[in-house]
Design an enzyme around this catalytic site. Structure first.
Site, PDB file in Angstrom:
ATOM      1  N   ASP A  64       0.815  -1.220   0.000  1.00  0.00           N
ATOM      2  CA  ASP A  64       0.000   0.000   0.000  1.00  0.00           C
ATOM      3  C   ASP A  64       0.848   1.268   0.000  1.00  0.00           C
ATOM      4  OD1 ASP A  64       0.730  -0.795   2.661  1.00  0.00           O
ATOM      5  OD2 ASP A  64      -0.747   0.585   3.498  1.00  0.00           O
ATOM      6  N   ASP A 102       4.757   4.713   7.885  1.00  0.00           N
ATOM      7  CA  ASP A 102       4.177   3.859   8.924  1.00  0.00           C
ATOM      8  C   ASP A 102       5.185   3.680  10.050  1.00  0.00           C
ATOM      9  OD1 ASP A 102       2.183   3.631   7.073  1.00  0.00           O
ATOM     10  OD2 ASP A 102       2.226   1.449   6.935  1.00  0.00           O
ATOM     11  N   HIS A 128      -3.179   8.353   7.015  1.00  0.00           N
ATOM     12  CA  HIS A 128      -3.049   6.894   7.079  1.00  0.00           C
ATOM     13  C   HIS A 128      -4.081   6.308   8.039  1.00  0.00           C
ATOM     14  CE1 HIS A 128      -1.025   2.909   7.437  1.00  0.00           C
ATOM     15  NE2 HIS A 128      -0.642   3.195   6.192  1.00  0.00           N
TER      16      HIS A 128
END
Length: 299
Positions: A64, A207, A265
């Site tokens: 992703d 992330d 996110h």
């Protein structure tokens, strides 16, 4: 300069959010951070342009965040792009792109230069640098920092006009710190240009869990786009999956003296970001929740 949020969803797209993709547009150049699946669709909608100078920075090798590079490259070829492309990312980025281009059997109309990054300086241009720092995720990952170099002072239009300086090349020269001749006079830049200004700093977390290392890395950012996958009542889930909660993002931003925090996110479980935004605002005074195609002017 502006920040354009092209994709703001985590792991899977939703009806209103695409996968991770954030761009900085500065002086006609595009710096893209991550490119989740379908990134070329959001890029098309943004109107950023297919043939500009461009760099892509990948935070980590999860689909992703990087699969969209392939569609982006192919679409740019179909749009007859000729400008070279630079791609930076963790170890494995070169094999990922080269192997997929070979397997899919599509050629490119432009050159692609791929560089594996290590913490520290990633690239340097005349007006800015990009740095990276190790993030804490379930796979090797990096966060990035865009740091603009010191800028010229603001040009005072009224003073220039009062001095009889015609608009055009002479204004540009003065802004660049050069003296100019005007008939029998010499105009010094200090007469129309203010004090030099510090460059702007923009952080992109990718992330990650919040860490003291990233807190120091993002210190004094003007804008910080940070992983806010979960609300704080799912902190255990955030720890398990290597993500952050909106409240944790705000705590890091507050401790790092970040001026403006952008939450992004978001887990697909959240149909809107209002609860996450409210949570973060209990900690930090300037927070917004990203939406796809949101543009933020960086002043």
């Amino acid at each position: 300069m502006k920040l354009v949020m092209l994709g703001t969803s985590a792991a899977q797209p939703t009806e209103t959010r695409g996968l991770s993709c954030t761009c900085i547009e500065k002086d006609g150049e595009i710096l893209m951070f991550d490119a989740g699946e379908g990134a070329q669709v959001a890029f098309l909608k943004s109107g950023l342009g297919w043939n500009k100078k461009m760099k892509i920075f990948v935070t980590h090798m999860h689909g992703d965040h990087c699969i969209g590079i392939l569609g982006l490259l192919q679409t740019m070829t179909l749009q007859h792009r000729t400008e070279n492309m630079e791609i930076y990312g963790p170890d494995g980025i070169e094999e990922f792109i080269a192997n997929n281009i070979k397997s899919l059997n599509f050629g490119l109309s432009f050159s692609v230069i791929i560089t594996a990054v290590k913490r520290g300086l990633v690239c340097e241009e005349k007006t800015y640098c990009v740095y990276c720092e190790e993030a804490e995720h379930t796979t090797p990952a990096f966060s990035y920092l865009f740091e603009e170099k010191e800028r010229p002072g603001k040009f005072d239009l009224q003073k220039a006009k009062a001095l009889g300086i015609p608009e055009g090349p002479l204004w540009h020269d003065l802004q660049m710190g050069k003296e100019v001749k005007l008939k029998d006079r010499t105009i010094n830049p200090s007469q129309v240009v203010g004090q030099r200004r510090p460059g702007r700093r923009i952080g992109i977390s990718g992330d990650t869990r919040p860490t003291s290392k990233l807190e120091k890395f993002f210190e004094n950012c003007d804008y910080l786009s940070f992983d806010s996958t979960f609300s704080d009542n799912l902190k255990d889930k955030a720890v398990e999956t290597g993500h952050s909660t909106a409240k944790e993002a705000a705590i890091l931003a507050r401790n790092a003296n970040v001026k403006n925090l952008i939450l992004t996110h978001f887990s697909a479980r959240y149909r809107d970001e209002s609860d996450l935004l409210a949570e973060a605002r209990t900690v930090h005074g300037s927070v917004i929740a990203a939406k796809d195609l949101l543009e933020v002017e960086i002043r």
